[in-house]
Write an enzyme that holds these catalytic residues in place. Structure first.
Site, PDB file in Angstrom:
ATOM      1  N   LEU A   1       0.827  -1.208   0.000  1.00 45.42           N
ATOM      2  CA  LEU A   1       0.000   0.000   0.000  1.00 45.42           C
ATOM      3  C   LEU A   1       0.863   1.260   0.000  1.00 45.42           C
ATOM      4  O   LEU A   1       2.020   1.224   0.418  1.00 45.42           O
ATOM      5  CB  LEU A   1      -0.912  -0.039   1.227  1.00 45.42           C
ATOM      6  CG  LEU A   1      -1.769  -1.322   1.278  1.00 45.42           C
ATOM      7  CD1 LEU A   1      -2.196  -1.644   2.685  1.00 45.42           C
ATOM      8  CD2 LEU A   1      -2.953  -1.216   0.331  1.00 45.42           C
ATOM      9  N   PRO A   2       0.290   2.383  -0.458  1.00 47.68           N
ATOM     10  CA  PRO A   2       1.140   3.573  -0.641  1.00 47.68           C
ATOM     11  C   PRO A   2       1.551   4.307   0.638  1.00 47.68           C
ATOM     12  O   PRO A   2       2.646   4.851   0.694  1.00 47.68           O
ATOM     13  CB  PRO A   2       0.320   4.488  -1.546  1.00 47.68           C
ATOM     14  CG  PRO A   2      -1.043   3.899  -1.657  1.00 47.68           C
ATOM     15  CD  PRO A   2      -1.016   2.513  -1.109  1.00 47.68           C
TER      16      PRO A   2
ATOM     17  N   ASN B   1      -3.009   4.231   4.644  1.00 46.21           N
ATOM     18  CA  ASN B   1      -3.619   3.109   3.933  1.00 46.21           C
ATOM     19  C   ASN B   1      -3.427   1.804   4.681  1.00 46.21           C
ATOM     20  O   ASN B   1      -4.342   0.990   4.769  1.00 46.21           O
ATOM     21  CB  ASN B   1      -3.029   2.988   2.521  1.00 46.21           C
ATOM     22  CG  ASN B   1      -3.346   4.193   1.655  1.00 46.21           C
ATOM     23  OD1 ASN B   1      -2.451   4.870   1.177  1.00 46.21           O
ATOM     24  ND2 ASN B   1      -4.629   4.483   1.476  1.00 46.21           N
TER      25      ASN B   1
ATOM     26  N   THR C   1       5.985   0.668   2.306  1.00 48.80           N
ATOM     27  CA  THR C   1       7.009   1.431   3.017  1.00 48.80           C
ATOM     28  C   THR C   1       6.291   2.469   3.859  1.00 48.80           C
ATOM     29  O   THR C   1       5.701   3.408   3.326  1.00 48.80           O
ATOM     30  CB  THR C   1       7.977   2.106   2.037  1.00 48.80           C
ATOM     31  OG1 THR C   1       8.676   1.089   1.331  1.00 48.80           O
ATOM     32  CG2 THR C   1       8.980   2.973   2.777  1.00 48.80           C
TER      33      THR C   1
ATOM     34  N   LYS D   1       8.710  11.166  -0.088  1.00 51.10           N
ATOM     35  CA  LYS D   1       7.915  10.443   0.926  1.00 51.10           C
ATOM     36  C   LYS D   1       8.835   9.629   1.857  1.00 51.10           C
ATOM     37  O   LYS D   1       8.711   9.686   3.075  1.00 51.10           O
ATOM     38  CB  LYS D   1       6.930   9.503   0.224  1.00 51.10           C
ATOM     39  CG  LYS D   1       6.119   8.634   1.194  1.00 51.10           C
ATOM     40  CD  LYS D   1       5.623   7.358   0.525  1.00 51.10           C
ATOM     41  CE  LYS D   1       5.465   6.237   1.553  1.00 51.10           C
ATOM     42  NZ  LYS D   1       5.318   4.910   0.947  1.00 51.10           N
TER      43      LYS D   1
ATOM     44  N   LYS E   1      15.042  -0.107   5.195  1.00 51.17           N
ATOM     45  CA  LYS E   1      14.639   0.518   3.935  1.00 51.17           C
ATOM     46  C   LYS E   1      14.853   2.032   3.977  1.00 51.17           C
ATOM     47  O   LYS E   1      15.405   2.645   3.042  1.00 51.17           O
ATOM     48  CB  LYS E   1      13.148   0.215   3.680  1.00 51.17           C
ATOM     49  CG  LYS E   1      12.476   1.032   2.595  1.00 51.17           C
ATOM     50  CD  LYS E   1      12.778   0.531   1.208  1.00 51.17           C
ATOM     51  CE  LYS E   1      12.173   1.411   0.117  1.00 51.17           C
ATOM     52  NZ  LYS E   1      10.736   1.193  -0.091  1.00 51.17           N
TER      53      LYS E   1
END
EC number: 1.1.1.31
Lengths: 335, 335, 335, 335
Positions: free
Chosen positions: A102-103, A107, A133, A283, A208
């Protein structure tokens, strides 16, 4: 938790482990042989990344239970014979292994804890893997809620982008209970060539985020160094060659050089089309910023890199590859 | 310029070229054989870098004419039978190939243009190679003055540090007239394993400066990313491994990791002793800053990296290796 | 130096001192009365700033000896009866007090030390005042050369811009021998309402540079804070009012607010026309950067402010007022 | 909402408004006269700021219902005859106007929405004022929950520090429904000399955050400019004077100068004791960072200022006044 292992097909997992070490060709054969024995896997979020990831699970013989907020996203899977669910809760009712892609943090919260979220119907012993992420603190929060329901949550964000998602060469950075890692790996190895165990829940996200922050910094640094050299009279290719032989060498200089014409097959040689968009980098740097603030870690360059990508988003670079920071630093804009 | 070539021993240069491609052992043999034919080389500046560089020239059979402002620096060479001059001018009178290795732009100006400088006695056709890391605009200025005297000036700053200077594995980045590059390479190849031609006078400095700016940026970035990851619960060795397999990979993460205990044989595992001092990095970043200002090139991260190293110098890190920025970012100081 | 005082009209200086304390009206009367007794003043550099400055000297009754590299710049003065010289050296032959107002360090070096520079014909005891904003180390260098000729050099950069130059309200920051300050003040007070003695030669430049660096920082800071507040739902005028009553108050928020519509009569309400151009701010920040590097003073925000103005110059803001950084930070550009 | 106004004593509010315009002496008399008519006010959080704020409410004749997680914090109020509650819920049961003054977003969430939080027992029509400095998005979230219970929430963070809290001279920046502002102002005016209405819920926080971000930027800028000037030979007092007459002027230069010896009565002249601690500034900058990230507003200098204060916290400056950034930039540390 012993019971739950049965649910997830411990047997197939065992042979799969050894299968991973065989060459790709024989692996495909193994996959088709084992198809009959596989239980369905839920997949929620079929965007640019989720779509090819789900397809790779299919190729490895896993029947899918799919969901996306945009029903059209499920169409091609439905036509290929896969089952479409009506909500995340519905997925959870039908599958005991679920992957979510999911973004944003919001979400993920909605899909897990929302009115029709996974947690409404999750079965005991289920394995829930979130490849989104998102903020590591959100991952930890979700893990707690999942645990209360007797299920297992792991965060497993990816690196590698759409290309790697298609070719099944993603890198997964996995956080969660170590005993469950092998179970997660069974599925993730169908979609990625590197599946790294990072530690407790949330550490996948941290790994990440740290990687992408360093990537952003070295990309901007490469762009600045190349621009300074070029403006001072150096040939771009020669300068790249010197950097790559020296201590300035980095992935951004030797594999993904941001200067048009220095390398083939990278976004900079294709007007910064494709690749990893500036918005996405902004982001991820926002997540790094949050983590740094909450752990009180100083990130002087990381923070400035964040602001630079923030500026670029405001100046028309949102959808360009993040290596377009080189173009942003140049005197004449070309778009 | 044809005449000048004779002065510099064109013949020996030719065989040397092929000699470079032979294994080190036979090269030594070749060197001793050729010793008789070699004309003396001037060497000015026998500090931490100049000392081992001069010794490598000696090992390759070049008789030396030496000078240093501190007479003691020449002592061990004198005892080994080399000739000591009384001033840079005196060196220029006795040798038509001179290498200078000095700490700052001001020192280079003094040694070339000062009251007893090289230019006072330089012979027509001489080859003057400045291996100091200085402002490229100063290199260009010196080159003009040298040219007026009918001689040739090249800038040839090095990377690799004291270790590489000792082992003869420096990288030279050379700027100057391309026709003279081979002549410079004859000497430089005795001291370095990479001799790169970069373009017009000053471009050697530019290449060096660009590399070191990118190095500083990626080192600080690595330190920030490692620190953020560690404070968020990741194991340092595991995080380094993940970065090095991913797009965050850089020389500072995979070859010179700044976190104690992650790698052996680097300054971070030796309390940041040895290596490349913070003061020197701050100096090089000052040169990058000047070049950026004069070419109007924006260097957002480079400029901030400069200020960070400037702060570190003020906080007791001057003589520590520049990877100690990791320590600087940590909560508890250990010195 | 006693002799030189005579050359500069010590008598008129004495009454002028007291004259400064009278109201402007009576001062004008005094000026016209004293006209006859005034010796000519040289003025070199008749650009946007130099032109109105020279006119204010004229208004105070000083005959001028003028020079500019562009002869047209002298025309209107010539038509008004002032004398035009053929070179800086020619000015120095005809006047023993000279004011220079030039764009860059290089121009100052040329006008003083060039082939037809002031120093070629300067008279002993002359007073040379450089109002250019240049590198303080260049000011010191020029002062040394001037002193060798038996003359006096002072740096006296200005703040206040073209408007203040016209109205005679500039602020002069003066560096040089304190004994000569009164002599300089006699002339400078005709062009400015504040004439501040700062200390030894070069300190005038330092004061100017420090002020402008702080100005750039607080202007960008104001733009960031206003933008953040507006995007978070605050009314711009209300936010400005709150800041100006609180500890965030600064000249950029209360006198020169960068947000269109918050204040009248400032560049932000006139599409950032007029005022102090972004290029000029970038130039001054370059000088701050050089001074910081040479004195090893960390300027973290100053250095970043420099790079931001550098970027803006590359993005079409060169000729806009430096408060346009607010526009630069906004999402939609309007030019 | 008409009913609720009665609960909050509309009558006393009316006379109080006019009382505010009277000189302090007569106000005190009015206060004691009106004491009998006042309904009790709840106060939660009696730390460095809350303690003197609550005392000022007492002085204005408001009976208090107090709560703090550390019971000792209530002791002196209890001895003075005020009532101590057993939990925030208990406060909400006994008072329909409550002021909260807490250190972090998490504390506010706990006090309002926790197991024994205000919302468990809040009466319809109550007025809840949160003077904590927290994330504006948390303020908005709390406001929604409070509204569901039929009560009113306003955010009203303060500026001015402990000194202003004691003397009743705080500035309150208030966000919330405009119709309720007068009711809030009745109480806040007992504790502050400026009560500013900023707009919808959360805007009080935004105004505070924007001000403190600009304050941090201009303080560091002042420290950099002063340090650069001093290292370049300028007298600190003279430089401060010049800046304060020029466009570099800001609250940090003219009211709270960070250089020891320039001004009396500020923390810099008292070894940076007292004032506004570096940790608190780092916290507020963290909030600015979060707001900027969520509104996608670039804050290049704000973000770097955040990191600088973050570094300082790690280097022993936590409890020093935030103007100690000047000391942090200096070469020699004195602690």
């Amino acid at each position: 938790m012993a019971a739950s292992l049965g649910l997830r097909g411990a047997a197939s997992r065992l042979w799969y482990w050894s299968g991973r070490r065989r060459p790709a060709a024989s692996l495909a054969a193994v996959c088709s042989r084992s198809m009959a024995s596989k239980t369905p896997v839920g997949f929620i979020g079929l965007g640019n990344m989720g779509n090819p990831m789900a397809k790779n699970l299919m190729k490895h013989g896993y029947p899918l239970i799919l969901y996306d907020v945009f029903p059209d996203a499920c169409k091609e899977f439905q036509e290929a014979g896969e089952q479409v669910a009506s909500s995340p809760a519905d997925v959870a009712e039908k599958a005991d292994r679920i992957i979510t892609m999911l973004p944003t943090s919001m979400n993920s919260i909605e899909v897990y804890s929302g009115a029709n979220g996974i947690l409404k119907k999750v079965k005991k012993g289920s394995l829930l893997i979130d490849s989104s992420t998102i903020d590591p603190s959100v991952s930890k929060e979700l893990a707690k809620e999942v645990e209360k329901m007797g299920a297992v949550f792991m965060d497993a964000p990816v690196s590698g982008g759409v290309g790697a998602a298609r070719s099944g060469n993603l890198t997964f950075m996995v956080g969660g209970v170590e005993d469950e890692f092998a179970a997660a790996q069974e599925l993730l190895a169908c979609m990625g060539s590197n599946v790294m165990y990072c530690g407790a829940v949330g550490t996948g996200q941290v790994a990440k985020i740290c990687n992408n922050m360093l990537l952003a910094i070295s990309m901007i640094g490469t762009a600045e160094a190349m621009n300074l050299g070029i403006r001072s009279g150096l040939d771009p290719k020669l300068l790249a060659k010197i950097l790559n032989m020296s201590s300035g060498r980095c992935w951004s200089s030797d594999t993904y050089n941001p200067v048009p014409g220095v390398m083939d097959g990278v976004p900079s040689s294709n007007n910064y089309q494709g690749g990893f968009g500036t918005t996405l980098m902004a982001k991820d740097l926002g997540l790094a910023q949050n983590s740094a603030t909450s752990t009180k870690s100083p990130i002087l360059l990381g923070s400035l890199a964040h602001q630079i990508y923030r500026m670029m988003c405001a100046k028309g670079y949102s959808t360009k590859d993040f290596s377009s920071v080189f173009q942003y630093l140049r005197e004449e804009e070309t778009f």
